[in-house]
Motif scaffolding. Structure first.
Motif, mmCIF file in Angstrom:
data_model
loop_
_atom_site.group_PDB
_atom_site.id
_atom_site.type_symbol
_atom_site.label_atom_id
_atom_site.label_comp_id
_atom_site.label_asym_id
_atom_site.label_seq_id
_atom_site.Cartn_x
_atom_site.Cartn_y
_atom_site.Cartn_z
ATOM 1 N N ALA A 77 0.826 -1.201 0.000
ATOM 2 C CA ALA A 77 0.000 0.000 0.000
ATOM 3 C C ALA A 77 0.867 1.260 0.000
ATOM 4 C CB ALA A 77 -0.925 -0.005 1.216
ATOM 5 N N LEU B 275 0.821 4.223 -2.804
ATOM 6 C CA LEU B 275 0.702 5.650 -2.489
ATOM 7 C C LEU B 275 1.833 6.449 -3.137
ATOM 8 C CD1 LEU B 275 -0.332 5.453 1.280
ATOM 9 C CD2 LEU B 275 -1.803 5.957 -0.676
ATOM 10 N N CYS C 120 -2.382 -2.023 -7.589
ATOM 11 C CA CYS C 120 -3.233 -2.573 -6.522
ATOM 12 C C CYS C 120 -3.656 -3.998 -6.836
ATOM 13 C CB CYS C 120 -4.465 -1.694 -6.330
ATOM 14 S SG CYS C 120 -4.126 -0.064 -5.633
ATOM 15 N N LEU D 56 -12.631 3.131 2.886
ATOM 16 C CA LEU D 56 -11.479 3.983 2.622
ATOM 17 C C LEU D 56 -10.692 4.285 3.882
ATOM 18 C CD1 LEU D 56 -13.078 6.577 0.156
ATOM 19 C CD2 LEU D 56 -11.739 4.534 -0.421
ATOM 20 N N TYR D 57 -11.330 4.084 5.032
ATOM 21 C CA TYR D 57 -10.673 4.409 6.295
ATOM 22 C C TYR D 57 -9.903 3.228 6.883
ATOM 23 C CZ TYR D 57 -14.117 8.147 5.808
ATOM 24 O OH TYR D 57 -14.884 9.187 5.327
ATOM 25 N N PRO E 235 -6.879 1.151 7.473
ATOM 26 C CA PRO E 235 -5.463 1.491 7.289
ATOM 27 C C PRO E 235 -4.806 0.693 6.165
ATOM 28 C CG PRO E 235 -5.984 1.299 9.621
ATOM 29 C CD PRO E 235 -7.191 0.813 8.871
ATOM 30 N N PHE E 236 -4.012 1.371 5.381
ATOM 31 C CA PHE E 236 -3.221 0.824 4.283
ATOM 32 C C PHE E 236 -4.111 0.311 3.152
ATOM 33 C CE2 PHE E 236 -0.567 0.419 8.109
ATOM 34 C CZ PHE E 236 0.502 1.222 7.709
ATOM 35 N N TRP F 3 -6.472 3.084 2.178
ATOM 36 C CA TRP F 3 -5.717 4.211 1.630
ATOM 37 C C TRP F 3 -5.327 3.960 0.178
ATOM 38 C CZ3 TRP F 3 -1.849 4.359 6.340
ATOM 39 C CH2 TRP F 3 -2.574 4.664 7.504
ATOM 40 N N ALA G 93 -8.371 4.255 -2.121
ATOM 41 C CA ALA G 93 -8.757 5.640 -2.384
ATOM 42 C C ALA G 93 -8.051 6.210 -3.604
ATOM 43 C CB ALA G 93 -8.463 6.502 -1.156
ATOM 44 N N ARG G 94 -6.918 5.619 -3.977
ATOM 45 C CA ARG G 94 -6.156 6.098 -5.136
ATOM 46 C C ARG G 94 -6.645 5.490 -6.445
ATOM 47 N NH1 ARG G 94 -3.019 10.484 -3.581
ATOM 48 N NH2 ARG G 94 -2.290 10.134 -1.457
#
Length: 259
Positions: free
Chosen positions: A25, A29, A44, A113-114, A116-117, A120, A123-124
């Motif tokens: 992740a 990012l 991903c 989306l919340y 962790p990792f 995140w 969300a991209r």
């Protein structure tokens, strides 16, 4: 003894997911700072492929797919479809992007989306995250984003029953997917998957076995009515589920009769 072994293997699999998702992740990012669109998506999808192969080699969860010829080919990048799938477990949400040739856009609740990792990185990606508490606004967003993604040749994927359904059971098929198909003018493709054979809903206890995925022929949406179209999808999926996993439906029927 088999339960204990499955529990140990499942624990190792969850540990494997946890250990691999963090660096992956973070890498996504970083990549997303310099790249957008398909490059981020396939980055991903690489972790999702790692996840299903982890389930295969750690927990013995294998898969068979039939009907891939019913989907546009990898070379046909401009042909959009709406995928409408049975949803029994987390497995197929990992597997579809890992196994299919086109970028997929899930419609999912924004709370993910919340996480962790994992969240995140999601969300991209160019997907459709909605606030389920605001149904009218959620549908407007699905329609707008669905049209944009279809124009790019992406495949929007939705679970018509809205949530994971227990093995041998059927939920209410909602018309969001068929409405979107009609608005965009693209066909729907029904998918049956019996993933709960190996990975039941609301559980991290995986058992060895084979997940069968069956992809139906595209169903044109032009000139159709949303309810009628979804009933055709429902009939195909539920009929196919009984072919893929007949014992589950016999047991479900027997339980209902006993009650």
């Amino acid at each position: 003894m088999s339960f204990l072994l499955a529990a140990v293997r499942s624990f190792l699999f969850v540990l494997f997911l946890t250990v691999t998702v963090i660096p992956w992740a973070l890498a996504v990012l970083l990549i997303s700072v310099f790249a957008k669109g398909d490059k981020v998506y396939w980055s991903c999808a690489g972790w999702l492929r790692l996840a299903i192969y982890g389930a295969r080699y750690i927990c013995g969860v294998q898969w068979r797919i039939q009907g891939m010829e019913n989907l546009p080919t990898e070379a046909d990048r401009r042909s959009a479809v709406i995928l409408l799938s049975k949803h029994q477990s987390t497995w197929e949400t990992f597997a579809y992007p890992a196994l299919m040739s086109h970028p997929l856009a899930y419609v999912f609740k924004r709370e993910l989306l919340y996480v962790p990792f994992f969240g995140w990185a999601m969300a991209r990606m160019d997907m459709i995250h909605i606030d389920r508490s605001k149904r009218a606004q959620a549908w407007t967003k699905v329609a707008e984003q669905g049209k944009r993604l279809a124009a790019l040749g992406h495949w929007v994927i939705m679970f018509p029953e809205g949530t994971r359904i227990a093995r041998g059971q059927k939920g209410e098929y909602k018309t969001g997917g068929s409405r979107l198909a009609i608005e965009t003018g693209v066909p729907v493709v029904p998918i049956a998957a019996n993933s709960a054979v190996c990975w039941p809903r609301k559980s991290f206890l995986l058992r060895p076995g084979v997940v069968d995925i069956s992809i139906g022929k595209p169903i044109p949406s032009v000139g159709r009515e949303a309810g009628e179209l979804m009933r055709e999808v429902e009939t195909w999926i539920e009929t196919e589920m009984r072919r893929l996993d007949p014992s589950a439906y016999r047991e479900s029927k027997a339980s209902a009769a006993a009650a």
